[in-house]
Design a protein around this motif. Structure first.
Motif, PDB file in Angstrom:
ATOM      1  N   HIS A 150       0.762  -1.191  -0.024  1.00  0.00           N
ATOM      2  CA  HIS A 150       0.036  -0.049  -0.057  1.00  0.00           C
ATOM      3  C   HIS A 150       0.792   1.346   0.109  1.00  0.00           C
ATOM      4  N   VAL A 151       2.019   1.414   0.876  1.00  0.00           N
ATOM      5  CA  VAL A 151       2.948   2.169   0.663  1.00  0.00           C
ATOM      6  C   VAL A 151       3.684   2.469  -0.680  1.00  0.00           C
ATOM      7  N   ARG A 152       4.051   1.284  -1.223  1.00  0.00           N
ATOM      8  CA  ARG A 152       4.575   1.304  -2.530  1.00  0.00           C
ATOM      9  C   ARG A 152       3.594   1.798  -3.607  1.00  0.00           C
ATOM     10  N   ARG A 153       2.638   1.562  -3.421  1.00  0.00           N
ATOM     11  CA  ARG A 153       1.297   1.944  -4.654  1.00  0.00           C
ATOM     12  C   ARG A 153       1.181   3.650  -4.275  1.00  0.00           C
ATOM     13  N   LEU A 154       1.149   3.963  -3.157  1.00  0.00           N
ATOM     14  CA  LEU A 154       1.077   5.395  -2.802  1.00  0.00           C
ATOM     15  C   LEU A 154       2.108   6.027  -3.591  1.00  0.00           C
ATOM     16  N   ALA A 155       3.570   5.766  -3.506  1.00  0.00           N
ATOM     17  CA  ALA A 155       4.450   6.245  -4.155  1.00  0.00           C
ATOM     18  C   ALA A 155       4.307   6.578  -5.654  1.00  0.00           C
ATOM     19  N   SER A 156       3.583   5.600  -6.334  1.00  0.00           N
ATOM     20  CA  SER A 156       3.252   5.731  -7.746  1.00  0.00           C
ATOM     21  C   SER A 156       1.953   6.331  -8.081  1.00  0.00           C
ATOM     22  N   GLU A 157       0.757   6.040  -7.457  1.00  0.00           N
ATOM     23  CA  GLU A 157      -0.693   6.566  -7.466  1.00  0.00           C
ATOM     24  C   GLU A 157      -0.618   8.021  -7.116  1.00  0.00           C
ATOM     25  N   GLY A 158       0.030   8.466  -6.048  1.00  0.00           N
ATOM     26  CA  GLY A 158      -0.191   9.839  -5.542  1.00  0.00           C
ATOM     27  C   GLY A 158       0.438  10.631  -6.373  1.00  0.00           C
ATOM     28  N   SER A 159       1.580  10.453  -7.216  1.00  0.00           N
ATOM     29  CA  SER A 159       2.338  11.391  -8.044  1.00  0.00           C
ATOM     30  C   SER A 159       1.857  11.146  -9.431  1.00  0.00           C
ATOM     31  N   ARG A 160       0.690  10.454  -9.831  1.00  0.00           N
ATOM     32  CA  ARG A 160       0.212  10.439 -11.042  1.00  0.00           C
ATOM     33  C   ARG A 160      -0.323  11.838 -11.861  1.00  0.00           C
ATOM     34  N   PRO A 161       0.279  12.096 -12.855  1.00  0.00           N
ATOM     35  CA  PRO A 161      -0.058  13.740 -13.550  1.00  0.00           C
ATOM     36  C   PRO A 161      -1.381  13.705 -13.443  1.00  0.00           C
ATOM     37  N   ARG A 162      -2.311  12.597 -14.055  1.00  0.00           N
ATOM     38  CA  ARG A 162      -3.652  13.069 -14.215  1.00  0.00           C
ATOM     39  C   ARG A 162      -4.502  12.184 -13.465  1.00  0.00           C
ATOM     40  N   LEU A 163      -4.237  11.950 -12.069  1.00  0.00           N
ATOM     41  CA  LEU A 163      -4.967  11.114 -11.040  1.00  0.00           C
ATOM     42  C   LEU A 163      -6.328  11.393 -11.059  1.00  0.00           C
ATOM     43  N   PRO A 164      -7.344  10.499 -11.533  1.00  0.00           N
ATOM     44  CA  PRO A 164      -8.676  10.652 -11.286  1.00  0.00           C
ATOM     45  C   PRO A 164      -9.322  11.074 -10.096  1.00  0.00           C
ATOM     46  N   TRP A 165      -9.843  12.068  -9.921  1.00  0.00           N
ATOM     47  CA  TRP A 165     -10.572  12.901  -8.732  1.00  0.00           C
ATOM     48  C   TRP A 165      -9.596  13.578  -8.030  1.00  0.00           C
TER      49      TRP A 165
END
Length: 368
Positions: A150-165
């Protein structure tokens, strides 16, 4: 639930039941949590709000129930999270850090790395990236090495250029590849949960920097099934566009030696709620086997005679030399939050290895 029963609204996931659960978690976490004050503040004005507006509203209501001292409040919030569901209840609690913790940067980021294990902190990290992208990304690069998926995913998902919502981040909008070092670390992650995020992040980049993406993925080591999975899913937007280099990276030639023996849409006219059946027959004209990526593009009618196209996946498969393949699917024509249908002609393209090879059509009739 019958077909006549409307689907529950997403926002209802944060309704009175959720507020009661959050209040109970607060009471269990600390006697300093004022459950009555929380329920009063959270319940007032909640009804008309969308799901993400409710997340922010509830996060602000927590401020009325927690100690004024941020460190003390943060300790209670972290004690609450394990008692909540892994859904929007925990996300709302996590959002408290984004609303109240920008002035205590390092303590807040440490809390988010803990809270994301119970409900994703991908939205809560965005204000910190906006405030100081370099500092936040440096911390997130360390998260990419964490033992917890979950922490590793946050590193990628939280920094997405076009994160939905997710709130826009100026630094990521200006330079969508700012988080590339994080993705390099995660390119063969053992967790599918993490790999999906990495692929989605890379697909975001494809929309702004397609050449950079293809060059980077072409340089990645081949032969690891986990990395290959990420590459295939990261290229989906470019493959739908028929990008020759993207197709080549997944072992597909641009164009194919096939003939379209049949491509039909039935019925030819429908109303909202009715299904259409798409059928295609492809005949190989090659002397060798071919890998085919078959998509279809619907040109949705819009007002004023305009159209808006969207590409859908149909099938990816190997077609033997001289063989014929029959493809088909059913798709119900219904409105979604993100798509509204209008009466009129809807052309449908059949796309094989990036090349449009046939066209059919159906009409959406106006309501009776």
């Amino acid at each position: 639930m019958t077909s006549d029963t409307p689907a529950p609204l997403l926002r209802d996931l944060l309704g009175p039941v959720a507020l009661a659960a959050i209040a109970a978690a607060g009471r269990a976490a600390s006697p300093r949590f004022d459950a009555a004050a929380f329920l009063d503040a959270a319940g007032h004005g909640l009804e008309p709000l969308s799901i993400m507006a409710r997340v922010r509203h509830i996060a602000d209501a927590l401020g009325a129930a927690l100690p004024a001292d941020y460190a003390a409040a943060l300790a209670i919030v972290q004690a609450m999270a394990p008692q909540l569901t892994r859904g929007f209840q925990a996300v709302a609690v996590t959002e408290f850090v984004a609303r109240q913790g920008l002035g205590d940067f390092d303590r807040s980021l440490a809390a988010l790395s803990n809270l994301t294990r119970y409900g994703t902190a991908e939205f809560a990290i965005r204000p910190f990236l906006t405030q100081d992208a370099d500092r936040a990304l440096a911390t997130m690069a360390k998260w990419a090495l964490d033992d917890n998926e979950h922490v590793r995913r946050l590193a990628s998902e939280g920094s997405r250029p076009r994160l939905p919502w997710g709130a826009g981040v100026p630094a990521l909008k200006a330079d969508p590849v700012r988080a590339a070092p994080i993705l390099e670390v995660l390119r063969a992650d053992p967790s599918l949960y993490v790999r999906k995020s990495v692929a989605n992040h890379l697909n975001d980049i494809a929309k702004d920097r397609p050449d950079w993406l293809v060059d980077r993925l072409a340089a990645w080591p081949q032969g690891d099934a986990r990395t290959d999975w990420i590459v295939r899913h990261a290229l989906r937007t470019l493959i739908k566009r028929g990008d020759p280099r993207a197709l080549a990276l997944v072992g597909v030639a641009h164009g194919a030696a096939v003939a379209v023996a049949r491509f039909t849409i039935e019925p030819s006219a429908v109303r909202l709620g009715d299904p259409i059946a798409l059928a295609a027959e492809l005949r190989s004209e090659a002397a060798a086997d071919q890998r085919l990526v078959v998509d279809y593009r619907i040109h949705y009618a819009r007002t004023g005679g305009k159209t808006a196209a969207k590409v859908f996946k149909l099938r990816t498969f190997e077609l033997a030399a001289g063989d014929t393949a029959t493809l088909g699917l059913r798709q119900t024509i219904r409105d979604f939050t993100t798509r509204r249908h209008y009466p009129g002609r809807h052309d449908v393209d059949l796309i094989v290895n990036g090349v449009t090879m046939a066209r059919a059509a159906f009409d959406i009739l106006p309501p009776p």
